[in-house]
Structures are given as structure tokens and as C-alpha cells.
Design an enzyme around this catalytic site. Structure first.
Site, PDB file in Angstrom:
ATOM      1  N   ASP A  47      26.356  46.201  42.572  1.00  0.00           N
ATOM      2  CA  ASP A  47      25.972  46.060  41.161  1.00  0.00           C
ATOM      3  C   ASP A  47      24.624  44.247  40.990  1.00  0.00           C
ATOM      4  OD1 ASP A  47      26.588  47.406  38.509  1.00  0.00           O
ATOM      5  OD2 ASP A  47      26.860  44.824  38.179  1.00  0.00           O
ATOM      6  N   TYR A  52      20.830  38.935  35.415  1.00  0.00           N
ATOM      7  CA  TYR A  52      21.308  37.833  36.287  1.00  0.00           C
ATOM      8  C   TYR A  52      20.586  36.711  37.036  1.00  0.00           C
ATOM      9  CZ  TYR A  52      25.284  41.829  35.905  1.00  0.00           C
ATOM     10  OH  TYR A  52      26.281  41.954  35.644  1.00  0.00           O
ATOM     11  N   LYS A  77      20.453  46.579  35.919  1.00  0.00           N
ATOM     12  CA  LYS A  77      20.883  47.282  34.760  1.00  0.00           C
ATOM     13  C   LYS A  77      19.747  46.459  33.841  1.00  0.00           C
ATOM     14  CE  LYS A  77      25.833  46.256  35.049  1.00  0.00           C
ATOM     15  NZ  LYS A  77      25.306  45.406  35.976  1.00  0.00           N
ATOM     16  N   HIS A 110      22.071  47.768  29.200  1.00  0.00           N
ATOM     17  CA  HIS A 110      23.389  46.275  29.405  1.00  0.00           C
ATOM     18  C   HIS A 110      24.027  46.799  28.516  1.00  0.00           C
ATOM     19  CE1 HIS A 110      23.822  43.331  32.220  1.00  0.00           C
ATOM     20  NE2 HIS A 110      24.978  43.371  31.143  1.00  0.00           N
TER      21      HIS A 110
HETATM   22  N1  LIG Z   1      28.275  45.209  32.224  1.00  0.00           N
HETATM   23  C1  LIG Z   1      27.833  44.441  31.464  1.00  0.00           C
HETATM   24  O1  LIG Z   1      28.095  43.761  30.684  1.00  0.00           O
HETATM   25  C2  LIG Z   1      29.025  43.415  32.547  1.00  0.00           C
HETATM   26  C3  LIG Z   1      29.304  42.176  32.473  1.00  0.00           C
HETATM   27  C4  LIG Z   1      30.624  41.401  33.225  1.00  0.00           C
HETATM   28  C5  LIG Z   1      29.627  41.841  34.817  1.00  0.00           C
HETATM   29  N2  LIG Z   1      29.550  43.120  35.234  1.00  0.00           N
HETATM   30  C6  LIG Z   1      29.448  43.026  36.412  1.00  0.00           C
HETATM   31  O2  LIG Z   1      31.216  43.341  37.049  1.00  0.00           O
HETATM   32  C7  LIG Z   1      31.059  43.072  38.011  1.00  0.00           C
HETATM   33  C8  LIG Z   1      32.618  41.832  37.885  1.00  0.00           C
HETATM   34  O3  LIG Z   1      32.856  41.013  37.202  1.00  0.00           O
HETATM   35  P1  LIG Z   1      32.966  39.516  37.696  1.00  0.00           P
HETATM   36  O4  LIG Z   1      31.658  39.406  38.044  1.00  0.00           O
HETATM   37  O5  LIG Z   1      33.827  39.107  36.059  1.00  0.00           O
HETATM   38  O6  LIG Z   1      34.373  39.852  38.379  1.00  0.00           O
HETATM   39  P2  LIG Z   1      35.538  39.387  38.484  1.00  0.00           P
HETATM   40  O7  LIG Z   1      36.185  39.883  40.099  1.00  0.00           O
HETATM   41  O8  LIG Z   1      36.305  40.472  37.435  1.00  0.00           O
HETATM   42  O9  LIG Z   1      35.528  38.353  38.415  1.00  0.00           O
HETATM   43  C9  LIG Z   1      35.482  37.540  39.097  1.00  0.00           C
HETATM   44  C10 LIG Z   1      35.707  36.447  39.686  1.00  0.00           C
HETATM   45  O10 LIG Z   1      37.692  35.998  39.918  1.00  0.00           O
HETATM   46  C11 LIG Z   1      37.080  35.229  41.564  1.00  0.00           C
HETATM   47  N3  LIG Z   1      38.079  35.237  41.841  1.00  0.00           N
HETATM   48  C12 LIG Z   1      37.343  36.839  42.608  1.00  0.00           C
HETATM   49  N4  LIG Z   1      38.635  37.208  43.669  1.00  0.00           N
HETATM   50  C13 LIG Z   1      39.487  36.648  43.596  1.00  0.00           C
HETATM   51  C14 LIG Z   1      40.116  36.800  44.654  1.00  0.00           C
HETATM   52  N5  LIG Z   1      41.306  37.658  45.248  1.00  0.00           N
HETATM   53  N6  LIG Z   1      41.497  35.584  43.542  1.00  0.00           N
HETATM   54  C15 LIG Z   1      41.359  34.979  42.601  1.00  0.00           C
HETATM   55  N7  LIG Z   1      39.895  34.619  42.159  1.00  0.00           N
HETATM   56  C16 LIG Z   1      39.278  36.109  42.628  1.00  0.00           C
HETATM   57  C17 LIG Z   1      36.028  34.795  41.660  1.00  0.00           C
HETATM   58  O11 LIG Z   1      36.004  33.726  41.403  1.00  0.00           O
HETATM   59  P3  LIG Z   1      34.869  33.086  43.432  1.00  0.00           P
HETATM   60  O12 LIG Z   1      33.432  33.910  43.161  1.00  0.00           O
HETATM   61  O13 LIG Z   1      34.889  32.121  43.125  1.00  0.00           O
HETATM   62  O14 LIG Z   1      35.845  33.538  44.113  1.00  0.00           O
HETATM   63  C18 LIG Z   1      34.962  35.036  39.980  1.00  0.00           C
HETATM   64  O15 LIG Z   1      35.281  33.723  39.452  1.00  0.00           O
HETATM   65  C19 LIG Z   1      29.853  41.693  38.028  1.00  0.00           C
HETATM   66  O16 LIG Z   1      30.085  40.475  39.103  1.00  0.00           O
HETATM   67  C20 LIG Z   1      28.645  42.547  37.432  1.00  0.00           C
HETATM   68  O17 LIG Z   1      28.401  43.295  38.502  1.00  0.00           O
HETATM   69  C21 LIG Z   1      29.126  43.737  34.380  1.00  0.00           C
END
Ligand SMILES: NC(=O)c1ccc[n+]([C@@H]2O[C@H](COP(=O)([O-])OP(=O)(O)OC[C@H]3O[C@@H](n4cnc5c(N)ncnc54)[C@H](OP(=O)(O)O)[C@@H]3O)[C@@H](O)[C@H]2O)c1
Length: 276
Positions: A47, A52, A77, A110
Site C-alpha cells: 500500500d 507519501y 491513492k 485518499h
Molecule cells: N488511508 C489513509 O489515510 C491511511 C492513513 C495512515 C496509514 N495508511 C496506510 O496504512 C498503513 C498502516 O498504517 P501505519 O503505518 O500506521 O501502520 P501500523 O502497522 O499500524 O503502525 C506502524 C508503527 O508501528 C511500529 N511497529 C510495526 N510493527 C511493530 C511491532 N511488531 N512491534 C512494535 N511496533 C511495531 C512501526 O515502527 P517501526 O517502523 O519502527 O517498526 C510504526 O511506528 C500505512 O503504512 C499506510 O500504507 C493509510
């Protein structure tokens, strides 16, 4: 979720239920290596978004992984600055160029309301969607959908859709349930994607009941939260730039959270504000 860990969208497209997210990953090494590590670990769903600023890096990671393009479900997006028929049409081609691909598996609006366009978002979303439908007809987009569309935004757009959106991507995790939006999206055939499913991690660390669950299932809090998301029938998106966590987050297909623990997570409260 079926035996292949995919969900079938309304147009017959198969989408893997766990996706690797790339938000806030603009560093060359982090992004390219993250995408490669995810594909090596077994993820087949990536994704990204124009917003981004990393589509070129995601494309590079995919190429370097040597996993065939057709095995990967790739989403991007529309940037908030690209709403409207003409701009959207151009922006889709730009995404394809940046990523170095001939088609996207999924393309989403988005955000429904763009800053400065609060007066005309209703008409603008209809025009934007028309351009997305045209790109779908042309085969540039294999599936099309929305992101962060709440009830008001859905009710405005849906009556004007020639092709119904197939997905709504929303912030969803314990403490953020968005029940009405999820229900209305599903009523109209949309699959639900969950972004930021790991948001509660730090708030759950000292929770006795959660710690009991990590002992019971022999899984980390991250794995519990991702499994929870899948058991809610969401397509879950998760991101890490660390190879060990990327692997850990993929190891969620070999256990089931039982009903009472699901209910606990359903009712867990998020204290304070949350950005939706
Ligand atoms: N449509 C939208 O408006 C929207 C908004 C936000 C996000 N998104 C999409 O959704 C995806 C997921 O959301 P997100 O990036 O917020 O992801 P998330 O997986 O909910 O959180 C990511 C955070 O958690 C940490 N993390 C990941 N795995 C971990 C583990 N096993 N243990 C402890 N901490 C961990 C990461 O740090 P490290 O990287 O340091 O490991 C990072 O700080 C995004 O990357 C994006 O593609 C879409």
C-alpha cells in the site's frame, strides 16, 4: 477470508488480507529494503499513496525483490491536490509512471474533503470518481475505491457512481470502530481495509488482560492486534521498517483469538483524541 488468505472484491479481484504499508517511509534504503523484506517474508500486498512521496521507491523495491509484478497486489491513492476530473486523470498516469507499472490493483480517493475545498467537495468527489471509473474501464486500475469516506461522504457519492467503489480504507483498531461507516460501506458491497491497526500498542503494554492474552496465544501485542483486525474481516495494513518486525507481523495466520478476548478488544477504550 478464504484459504488463500484473500478476500474477493465485488468485481472478482482477489486481495490479500494483510498488506504492507509505506506511510512515513521516504528514506531510500528504508523504503526499498522494507518493500523487499515484506515481499521476501511473504506479503503480496503493498500500500502506497501519492501523498507519501515514495511511489518511485516502492516501485524500486518491487523490481529489486524479483517477485513477479502479477503476484503483487499494489495500491496507490489520489493526492488531495489532485481532485477533479482532469487532475485525477493525469495523476493516475503519474502514479503508474512513478511506480513503473502498467496497472494498479487498487486506486483510492485518499481523503473525501480537501482543505480549501470545503465548499465544493460534493461535486468534486463525483467528478474525481468519474475519472477513476474511466481509468478502470481502460484497464489501468483493476479495482477502485475510497479512503476515509464517512457516512456523509458515502451518501453523497454513491448515487452518482456508475461503478460502485469496491473498498473503503479506514482507521480501525480497538478503540476506533467507526461502526456506522463500516456498516454502510459493507451494505454497498465494499471490503473494509484497516489502517494503523497497531496504534494501541503503547497504550496496551501495561494492561493485565492484554498481557494474559500474549501469554495465552504466545503472540506479541502487534500480532494480537493484526489478528484481531483479520477476525473483524478487515484487510489489515501494517508497516515497519525493521525486518524482524515485518516478519513478526506476518505470523498471524496460525492462531485464532477466542470470542471473549475479541469482545474485550471490541470494548477497549482509547483515552484522548484520535485523528480519523
Ligand atoms: N488511508 C489513509 O489515510 C491511511 C492513513 C495512515 C496509514 N495508511 C496506510 O496504512 C498503513 C498502516 O498504517 P501505519 O503505518 O500506521 O501502520 P501500523 O502497522 O499500524 O503502525 C506502524 C508503527 O508501528 C511500529 N511497529 C510495526 N510493527 C511493530 C511491532 N511488531 N512491534 C512494535 N511496533 C511495531 C512501526 O515502527 P517501526 O517502523 O519502527 O517498526 C510504526 O511506528 C500505512 O503504512 C499506510 O500504507 C493509510
Amino acid at each position: 477470508m478464504n484459504i488463500n488468505n484473500t478476500i474477493t472484491l465485488t468485481n472478482g479481484t482477489e486481495i490479500p488480507v494483510l498488506g504492507y504499508g509505506t506511510w512515513q517511509t521516504t528514506d531510500f534504503e528504508e523504503c526499498v529494503n522494507g518493500v523487499k523484506s515484506a515481499l521476501t517474508a511473504g506479503y503480496r500486498h503493498i500500500d502506497t499513496a501519492q501523498m507519501y512521496g515514495n511511489e518511485h521507491l516502492v516501485g524500486e523495491g518491487i523490481r529489486q525483490s524479483e517477485v513477479p509484478r502479477e503476484e503483487i497486489f499494489l495500491t496507490s491513492k489520489l493526492d488531495n491536490t489532485n481532485h477533479g476530473f482532469v487532475k485525477t486523470k493525469k495523476a493516475i498516469d503519474e502514479s503508474l509512471n512513478c511506480l513503473g507499472v502498467k496497472y494498479l490493483d487498487l486506486f483510492l480517493i485518499h481523503w473525501p474533503v480537501v482543505e480549501g475545498h470545503e465548499h465544493n467537495w460534493r461535486e468534486e468527489n463525483i467528478e474525481t470518481w468519474r475519472a477513476i471509473e474511466n481509468a478502470y474501464d481502460a484497464g489501468k486500475l483493476k479495482a477502485i475505491g475510497l479512503s476515509n469516506f464517512k457516512v456523509e461522504h458515502l451518501e453523497n457519492l454513491l448515487p452518482h457512481c456508475r461503478i460502485k467503489p469496491m473498498v473503503n480504507q479506514l482507521r480501525l483498531h480497538p478503540g476506533v470502530m467507526q461502526e456506522e461507516t463500516v456498516a454502510l460501506s459493507r451494505e454497498h458491497g465494499m471490503a473494509i481495509q484497516a489502517w494503523s491497526p497497531l496504534s494501541p500498542i503503547s497504550r496496551m503494554q501495561d494492561n493485565e488482560r492484554i498481557n494474559d492474552m500474549t501469554d495465552k496465544y504466545k503472540k506479541s501485542i502487534a500480532q494480537l492486534l493484526l489478528r484481531y483486525s483479520l477476525q473483524k474481516d478487515y484487510i489489515s495494513l501494517t508497516k515497519s521498517v525493521h525486518e524482524d518486525r515485518i516478519k513478526e507481523n506476518f505470523e498471524i495466520f496460525n492462531f485464532t483469538i477466542d470470542q471473549s478476548d475479541m469482545e474485550y478488544l471490541d470494548l477497549w477504550k482509547w483515552e484522548g483524541d484520535v485523528f480519523l
